[in-house]
Design an enzyme around this catalytic site. Sequence first.
Site, short mmCIF file in Angstrom:
data_model
loop_
_atom_site.label_atom_id
_atom_site.label_comp_id
_atom_site.label_asym_id
_atom_site.label_seq_id
_atom_site.Cartn_x
_atom_site.Cartn_y
_atom_site.Cartn_z
N LYS A 43 0.87 -1.16 0.01
CA LYS A 43 0.04 0.07 0.10
C LYS A 43 0.91 1.31 0.15
O LYS A 43 2.07 1.11 0.37
CB LYS A 43 -1.10 0.09 1.13
N ARG A 139 -10.83 0.60 14.58
CA ARG A 139 -10.53 1.24 13.37
C ARG A 139 -11.80 0.72 12.51
O ARG A 139 -12.89 0.86 12.84
CB ARG A 139 -9.28 1.22 12.93
N HIS A 171 -6.74 -6.51 12.69
CA HIS A 171 -5.52 -6.06 12.86
C HIS A 171 -4.92 -5.51 14.15
O HIS A 171 -5.88 -5.20 15.04
CB HIS A 171 -5.66 -4.61 11.86
N ARG A 227 0.61 -10.68 6.90
CA ARG A 227 0.72 -9.35 6.27
C ARG A 227 1.86 -8.73 6.53
O ARG A 227 1.85 -8.05 7.67
CB ARG A 227 -0.56 -8.65 6.48
N TYR A 273 15.63 29.61 7.98
CA TYR A 273 14.44 30.45 8.48
C TYR A 273 14.41 30.47 9.93
O TYR A 273 14.56 29.57 10.43
CB TYR A 273 12.99 30.14 8.11
N CYS A 320 13.75 23.50 4.69
CA CYS A 320 12.91 24.29 4.10
C CYS A 320 12.00 23.74 3.01
O CYS A 320 12.28 22.27 3.11
CB CYS A 320 13.76 25.22 3.30
N MET A 321 11.42 24.14 2.12
CA MET A 321 10.54 23.28 1.27
C MET A 321 11.52 22.54 0.30
O MET A 321 11.05 21.70 -0.08
CB MET A 321 9.67 24.40 0.58
N ASP A 322 12.26 23.32 -0.11
CA ASP A 322 13.35 22.74 -1.23
C ASP A 322 14.63 22.37 -0.90
O ASP A 322 15.38 21.94 -1.82
CB ASP A 322 13.48 23.58 -2.46
#
Length: 382
Positions: A43, A139, A171, A227, A273, A320-322
């Site tokens: 998955k 669940r 599970h 599993r 940052y 940071c993002m990148d």
Amino acid sequence: MTPPTKGRTTGPAEAVVDLAAYRANLAVLRAAAPTALQMAVVKADAYGHGAVEISRAARQAGAEWLGVATIEEAAALRRGGDRGPVLAWLSPAGADLAPAIDAGVDVAAGSTAQLEAVLGAGATTRPRVHLKVDTGMARGGVRGAELSALFEAARAAQDAGSIEIVGIFSHLACADEPASPVNTAQEHAFGEAVAELASYGVEPELRHLANSAATLTRPSVHHDLVRVGIASYGISPGPTLGTPADLRLTPVMTLRTALSLVRRVPPGTGVSYGHTYVTKRETTLGLVPVGYGDGILRAASNAASAWVNGTLVPIAGRVCMDQVVLDLGDLAAERGDEVVLFGAGTRGEPIAEDWAAAAGTIGYEVVTRLGGRIVRTYVDAT
Ligand SMILES: *Cc1c(COP(=O)(O)O)cnc(C)c1O
């Protein structure tokens, strides 16, 4: 695994997936549960490793079953050419189950409403159904008085030739804490559910309860099928079970890139940052072209380490993002040098669990989150 060539990357960063290591991990898990069938859980794009490639390797290794969460994931396996047994265990409201059922994918029913969705899907093939029981996770699955309603409806549907009841499953909530009494309680509750179903005259071929942790620690719940997810990727299900090496597992993914900039800065330099990192002395900073936009955990800011030229070096400041900045100290390094964020751990590089510990999460999230601009490549040592 082929040692990566210095500085060679196919994108900002590369997730190198070692299929031989994956197959070897499945063999370790097979040895831990020799009497059960093996379902390789693929998955979430095989926990970020690539579902089609991983599922092929799983079949090569002899996995009888593949397990996914959604029917879309199951459809992707079929498009990738897989024709073997597959179970998709989620049944979201409104999902169109017919294409998956007609493609020979087994589906789950964890409530009478989900069973009705299977019956009303309009599939031309008789649906193969695994009944899902809630034995203590709260669940999915039926619990308490819901059991008899689902079992009765499923038996009636089977008697009418409308479904085939292939399995009953549940599970575990605390399998990564093997000593937890919850495991024992769930094991007993599962046994009772199997017995209750038998009292309706239904004894499915597959009873299944174990995930990776229970496969490794609890033979009494191996039943007919296990599993296995996280351990197959060479990641420990949790610190209580030990490291991958303790479990004879090899981490499958190496996340690597190259320094994009290297420069010397004076003491007192605020980095990234918020200036949450300030250099204490003259040092070398190395820039790494990946960030949270690629799934690098921002919570690893100022906490995780990467491996550059044989040395562990800390993340300086916020992810940071990148981009991420590393404090290389006085390490000799230049633009293009390889950076390993995590890998097999055999060369001294961090493993996914190290990033998990640094970021306050689990190894599962470290690999599954990866995406964005990261390019996956595959190696196969054999
Ligand atoms: C994800 C999942 C698994 C695999 O769990 P691991 O801890 O990764 O081995 C097994 N069964 C179900 C129902 C799951 O959702």
